[in-house]
Design a protein around this motif. Structure first.
Motif, PDB file in Angstrom:
ATOM      1  N   LYS A  69       0.867  -1.177   0.000  1.00 25.20           N
ATOM      2  CA  LYS A  69       0.000   0.000   0.000  1.00 25.20           C
ATOM      3  C   LYS A  69       0.903   1.225   0.000  1.00 25.20           C
ATOM      4  O   LYS A  69       1.600   1.497   0.989  1.00 25.20           O
ATOM      5  CB  LYS A  69      -0.906   0.001   1.239  1.00 25.20           C
ATOM      6  N   TYR A  70       0.913   1.948  -1.110  1.00 30.26           N
ATOM      7  CA  TYR A  70       1.768   3.118  -1.236  1.00 30.26           C
ATOM      8  C   TYR A  70       0.893   4.368  -1.311  1.00 30.26           C
ATOM      9  O   TYR A  70      -0.046   4.423  -2.107  1.00 30.26           O
ATOM     10  CB  TYR A  70       2.632   3.039  -2.504  1.00 30.26           C
ATOM     11  N   ASN A  71       1.198   5.346  -0.473  1.00 35.14           N
ATOM     12  CA  ASN A  71       0.435   6.594  -0.471  1.00 35.14           C
ATOM     13  C   ASN A  71       1.394   7.768  -0.329  1.00 35.14           C
ATOM     14  O   ASN A  71       1.434   8.451   0.709  1.00 35.14           O
ATOM     15  CB  ASN A  71      -0.576   6.579   0.682  1.00 35.14           C
ATOM     16  N   PRO A  72       2.214   8.035  -1.368  1.00 33.61           N
ATOM     17  CA  PRO A  72       3.208   9.116  -1.269  1.00 33.61           C
ATOM     18  C   PRO A  72       2.584  10.497  -1.090  1.00 33.61           C
ATOM     19  O   PRO A  72       3.209  11.381  -0.515  1.00 33.61           O
ATOM     20  CB  PRO A  72       3.969   9.006  -2.594  1.00 33.61           C
ATOM     21  N   THR A  73       1.352  10.677  -1.568  1.00 36.49           N
ATOM     22  CA  THR A  73       0.678  11.968  -1.391  1.00 36.49           C
ATOM     23  C   THR A  73       0.531  12.316   0.075  1.00 36.49           C
ATOM     24  O   THR A  73       0.655  13.474   0.481  1.00 36.49           O
ATOM     25  CB  THR A  73      -0.706  11.952  -2.069  1.00 36.49           C
ATOM     26  N   ASN A  74       0.288  11.288   0.885  1.00 34.93           N
ATOM     27  CA  ASN A  74       0.144  11.486   2.331  1.00 34.93           C
ATOM     28  C   ASN A  74       1.355  10.998   3.118  1.00 34.93           C
ATOM     29  O   ASN A  74       1.291  10.803   4.330  1.00 34.93           O
ATOM     30  CB  ASN A  74      -1.121  10.770   2.830  1.00 34.93           C
ATOM     31  N   PHE A  75       2.453  10.765   2.391  1.00 39.23           N
ATOM     32  CA  PHE A  75       3.761  10.493   3.020  1.00 39.23           C
ATOM     33  C   PHE A  75       3.800   9.208   3.847  1.00 39.23           C
ATOM     34  O   PHE A  75       4.325   9.189   4.945  1.00 39.23           O
ATOM     35  CB  PHE A  75       4.203  11.687   3.881  1.00 39.23           C
ATOM     36  N   TRP A  76       3.235   8.127   3.320  1.00 39.05           N
ATOM     37  CA  TRP A  76       3.391   6.854   3.995  1.00 39.05           C
ATOM     38  C   TRP A  76       3.329   5.708   2.996  1.00 39.05           C
ATOM     39  O   TRP A  76       2.787   5.837   1.906  1.00 39.05           O
ATOM     40  CB  TRP A  76       2.365   6.655   5.109  1.00 39.05           C
ATOM     41  N   SER A  77       3.925   4.586   3.384  1.00 33.68           N
ATOM     42  CA  SER A  77       3.886   3.378   2.569  1.00 33.68           C
ATOM     43  C   SER A  77       3.969   2.173   3.492  1.00 33.68           C
ATOM     44  O   SER A  77       4.434   2.284   4.632  1.00 33.68           O
ATOM     45  CB  SER A  77       5.043   3.350   1.558  1.00 33.68           C
ATOM     46  N   GLY A  78       3.512   1.024   3.007  1.00 29.85           N
ATOM     47  CA  GLY A  78       3.532  -0.163   3.851  1.00 29.85           C
ATOM     48  C   GLY A  78       3.559  -1.441   3.038  1.00 29.85           C
ATOM     49  O   GLY A  78       3.150  -1.474   1.879  1.00 29.85           O
ATOM     50  N   ARG A  79       4.054  -2.487   3.678  1.00 25.01           N
ATOM     51  CA  ARG A  79       4.112  -3.800   3.023  1.00 25.01           C
ATOM     52  C   ARG A  79       3.864  -4.906   4.050  1.00 25.01           C
ATOM     53  O   ARG A  79       4.425  -4.893   5.147  1.00 25.01           O
ATOM     54  CB  ARG A  79       5.468  -4.011   2.349  1.00 25.01           C
ATOM     55  N   TRP A  80       3.005  -5.827   3.679  1.00 29.14           N
ATOM     56  CA  TRP A  80       2.743  -7.031   4.482  1.00 29.14           C
ATOM     57  C   TRP A  80       3.304  -8.223   3.707  1.00 29.14           C
ATOM     58  O   TRP A  80       3.025  -8.410   2.525  1.00 29.14           O
ATOM     59  CB  TRP A  80       1.242  -7.207   4.689  1.00 29.14           C
ATOM     60  N   ARG A  81       4.115  -9.032   4.388  1.00 35.33           N
ATOM     61  CA  ARG A  81       4.595 -10.283   3.811  1.00 35.33           C
ATOM     62  C   ARG A  81       4.328 -11.411   4.797  1.00 35.33           C
ATOM     63  O   ARG A  81       4.553 -11.248   5.992  1.00 35.33           O
ATOM     64  CB  ARG A  81       6.105 -10.226   3.541  1.00 35.33           C
ATOM     65  N   SER A  82       3.840 -12.509   4.282  1.00 37.69           N
ATOM     66  CA  SER A  82       3.692 -13.697   5.133  1.00 37.69           C
ATOM     67  C   SER A  82       4.103 -14.923   4.327  1.00 37.69           C
ATOM     68  O   SER A  82       3.929 -14.981   3.105  1.00 37.69           O
ATOM     69  CB  SER A  82       2.258 -13.840   5.657  1.00 37.69           C
ATOM     70  N   GLU A  83       4.666 -15.884   5.027  1.00 34.82           N
ATOM     71  CA  GLU A  83       5.177 -17.086   4.391  1.00 34.82           C
ATOM     72  C   GLU A  83       4.914 -18.280   5.309  1.00 34.82           C
ATOM     73  O   GLU A  83       5.184 -18.208   6.514  1.00 34.82           O
ATOM     74  CB  GLU A  83       6.675 -16.956   4.114  1.00 34.82           C
ATOM     75  N   TYR A  84       4.382 -19.371   4.740  1.00 36.57           N
ATOM     76  CA  TYR A  84       4.035 -20.535   5.536  1.00 36.57           C
ATOM     77  C   TYR A  84       4.556 -21.803   4.871  1.00 36.57           C
ATOM     78  O   TYR A  84       4.461 -21.969   3.650  1.00 36.57           O
ATOM     79  CB  TYR A  84       2.522 -20.646   5.708  1.00 36.57           C
ATOM     80  N   ALA A  85       5.094 -22.706   5.686  1.00 34.85           N
ATOM     81  CA  ALA A  85       5.463 -24.045   5.252  1.00 34.85           C
ATOM     82  C   ALA A  85       4.379 -24.985   5.766  1.00 34.85           C
ATOM     83  O   ALA A  85       4.191 -25.128   6.979  1.00 34.85           O
ATOM     84  CB  ALA A  85       6.824 -24.443   5.800  1.00 34.85           C
TER      85      ALA A  85
END
Length: 293
Positions: free
Chosen positions: A159-175
């Motif tokens: 989720k990138y929102n440079p107009t409002n000066f924030w960004s984020g990333r969710w990563r998940s990994e499962y075996a």
């Protein structure tokens, strides 16, 4: 500092790039090297590492979905500068350029027929899960490789929102190992706020739970649906814990970094503020606001 040291410094900066901002970081550090050819050659190993660690997504030629670049997706025994990766959903492999972030040379990939029914069932269940829990995400399910019996599930949502000066990333990994009736995984969250400042949140949460025997022995479609329900439950708990942490930080941690009172040790009378005259009474109250931080 010589050229090699500068390139190493730039590479370290790139590996710490916030979600969606690696190009901004790269543009900012170009002047350190002042030689684009040397810069490109020098940072390529770091770009490979970054793209694989961050689950960079790419549109594969001939498909209408995105695929994840990761260690699990790497096709073994392929000697190319960029590397060949697998898109299990379309059953194709492709070359990925870590500099341009483009896929090319898409080719059919021979799948493991023994594991494909469960892999495909997990893929379908995970796509349903993705739609219900993420605004915009990508998921890949990889069949066991070598002697392993673990199916690998990877999810990334940006989720990138440079107009409002924030960004984020969710990563998940499962075996997911039905033979051992076990699921082991991890969740990684990165958030960057940079309006009049620079604050980054980076978290890692490990997950481990057992698969009930009735689920492990069920037909692939049923097993996959129930396993994704268990994953959703665990991720939901973690989401709640993150929300509680945010509340704790807002109400206690951040307040602890700020003085409760200005240097005058006197509280501000907000009712009286409306009666202050800008050039007279307010300015004569020297020290009322001074020193607060």
């Amino acid at each position: 500092m010589d050229q090699n040291e500068r390139i190493q410094a730039v590479s370290n900066f790139l590996l710490q790039s916030p979600p969606g901002e690696i190009n901004d970081v790269l543009n900012d550090v170009r002047n350190i090297i002042a030689d684009d050819d040397a810069l490109q050659d020098g940072i390529l190993p770091s770009l490979r590492e970054y793209n694989i660690q961050q689950f960079t997504t790419v549109s594969v030629p001939g498909t209408e979905h995105q695929s994840i670049i990761s260690e699990a997706a790497r096709v073994p025994d392929i000697d190319t500068d960029e590397g060949r990766f697998l898109d299990p959903r379309s059953k194709t492999s492709f070359v990925f350029d870590h500099l341009t972030l483009e896929a090319s040379d898409s080719q059919p990939y021979e799948i493991d027929e023994q594991h494909e029914p469960l892999r495909e069932a997990l893929q379908n269940a995970s796509l349903t899960y993705l739609t219900g829990h993420f605004h915009d995400g990508t998921v890949s399910i990889f069949a066991p490789a070598g002697p392993s019996e673990e199916f690998i599930m990877q999810v990334v949502a940006n989720k990138y929102n440079p107009t409002n000066f924030w960004s984020g990333r969710w990563r998940s990994e499962y075996a997911i190992d039905l033979a051992e009736k076990k699921v082991k995984g991890r969740i990684l969250v990165n958030v960057h706020y940079y309006e009049q400042g620079n604050v980054q949140l980076e978290t890692k949460h490990n997950i481990s739970f057992n698969i009930p025997p009735t689920v492990a022995s069920a037909v692939p479609a049923t097993a996959a649906t129930k396993i994704l329900a268990l994953i959703a439950e665990e991720e939901g708990k973690y989401q709640v814990s993150l929300n509680e942490t945010y509340t704790e930080m807002s109400e206690k941690t951040f307040k602890g970094l700020r003085r409760a009172l200005p240097l005058t040790r006197q509280k501000l009378d907000w009712d009286k503020v409306t009666g202050y005259k800008l050039g007279a009474e307010l300015s004569s109250s020297k020290g009322l606001f001074g020193g607060s931080s």
